[in-house]
Design a protein around this motif. Sequence first.
Motif, short mmCIF file in Angstrom:
data_model
loop_
_atom_site.label_atom_id
_atom_site.label_comp_id
_atom_site.label_asym_id
_atom_site.label_seq_id
_atom_site.Cartn_x
_atom_site.Cartn_y
_atom_site.Cartn_z
N ASN A 20 -0.31 82.34 25.11
CA ASN A 20 0.69 81.57 25.82
C ASN A 20 1.71 82.53 26.41
OD1 ASN A 20 2.55 79.68 26.74
ND2 ASN A 20 2.12 78.28 25.04
N ALA A 21 1.35 83.11 27.54
CA ALA A 21 2.21 84.11 28.17
C ALA A 21 3.51 83.50 28.65
CB ALA A 21 1.47 84.79 29.32
N ASP A 22 3.45 82.23 29.10
CA ASP A 22 4.68 81.58 29.58
C ASP A 22 5.69 81.43 28.44
OD1 ASP A 22 3.66 81.38 32.10
OD2 ASP A 22 2.95 79.32 31.89
N ASN A 23 5.22 81.02 27.26
CA ASN A 23 6.11 80.92 26.10
C ASN A 23 6.75 82.26 25.78
OD1 ASN A 23 5.99 78.22 25.58
ND2 ASN A 23 4.71 78.38 23.75
N LEU A 24 5.93 83.30 25.80
CA LEU A 24 6.42 84.64 25.45
C LEU A 24 7.50 85.10 26.42
CD1 LEU A 24 6.26 87.18 23.74
CD2 LEU A 24 4.33 87.95 25.18
N GLN A 25 7.27 84.89 27.71
CA GLN A 25 8.26 85.31 28.69
C GLN A 25 9.55 84.52 28.55
OE1 GLN A 25 8.00 88.00 30.76
NE2 GLN A 25 10.19 87.56 31.04
N LEU A 123 12.97 76.26 25.19
CA LEU A 123 12.46 77.54 25.69
C LEU A 123 10.97 77.50 25.99
CD1 LEU A 123 14.33 80.05 23.32
CD2 LEU A 123 14.85 79.53 25.71
N ALA A 124 10.23 76.64 25.29
CA ALA A 124 8.77 76.64 25.44
C ALA A 124 8.37 76.14 26.82
CB ALA A 124 8.14 75.75 24.37
N ALA A 125 7.26 76.68 27.28
CA ALA A 125 6.67 76.20 28.53
C ALA A 125 6.14 74.78 28.31
CB ALA A 125 5.54 77.13 28.96
N PRO A 126 6.06 73.96 29.35
CA PRO A 126 5.55 72.60 29.19
C PRO A 126 4.18 72.62 28.51
CG PRO A 126 6.50 72.88 31.37
CD PRO A 126 6.49 74.23 30.74
N GLY A 127 4.05 71.85 27.43
CA GLY A 127 2.81 71.79 26.68
C GLY A 127 2.73 72.83 25.57
N GLY A 128 3.67 73.76 25.52
CA GLY A 128 3.61 74.80 24.50
C GLY A 128 4.59 74.61 23.37
#
Length: 270
Positions: A20-25, A123-128
């Motif tokens: 989950n790169a979006d969450n990490l960023q 902070l999480a990306a949608p769905g994450g």
Amino acid sequence: MTATPRTPATAPTPTSPAGNADNLQRLRDGSGLLMSAALRRLDDEIRWYRELPAEDRSYVGLVAQSGITAFVTWYADPQAPPHGVSDIFAAAPPELTRSISLQNTLQLVRIVVEVVEAYSDQLAAPGGERDLREAVLRYSREVAFSAAEVYARAAEVRGAWDARLEALVVDALIRGDGDDSLRSRVSALGWSGHGSTLVMAGTIAATLDEVRTAELRRATRRAAGDALVGIHGDRLVLVLGGEGDLQAAAASLLPRFGPGPVVIGPTVPG
């Protein structure tokens, strides 16, 4: 009519934090937000944090920041072992552990984890969101176990040192040494010096192993306000002190000795 064989369905692969790169960023971008929120929580809810000197408060801030950074680093590679408490506390001097107990440490870890969890949906990306919350829970469990292990080792080392120091003090008393170094050593063992003192001596019990020795120390400290335990060969020497009835305390400890006579000295003022 021949049935056409079906290809077995492949089970969906659960999303891993590393994927989950979006969450990490978003976590990296939101580290400052998490840090500010953690310090506000500490200042609002934790009395011992507010009472710390300014320098120690700044070190606790470094520890909180280190904990958030360590979580983000681990989230990038969850297969790697999480940073332990010793790694998180590396930014602070060793003296900080004298101001912060194990309970304080776990409170600090809990606050940081709760802040990350509280902001995970934001902070999480949608769905994450679920993925990030589960990662926070797993990481917090590992760090809590690490904190308990670090402080348990420290307590074990301190206990062994106290036992050696106690043996030296009792040996010095038997030899009749009474210089200033003896007083400082007794004080380091928690001897308050209030009230009178009484010494009793006898043989050790045949079954006085490590566990029973620890229980003997606990029983002696329950019996008198101040207490020292010395084991010299086959002899057991107990030094009792305090403002209570030391003769009664000595009588209650008689079953702790081995066979043979037990000598109970007079109660003296120092």
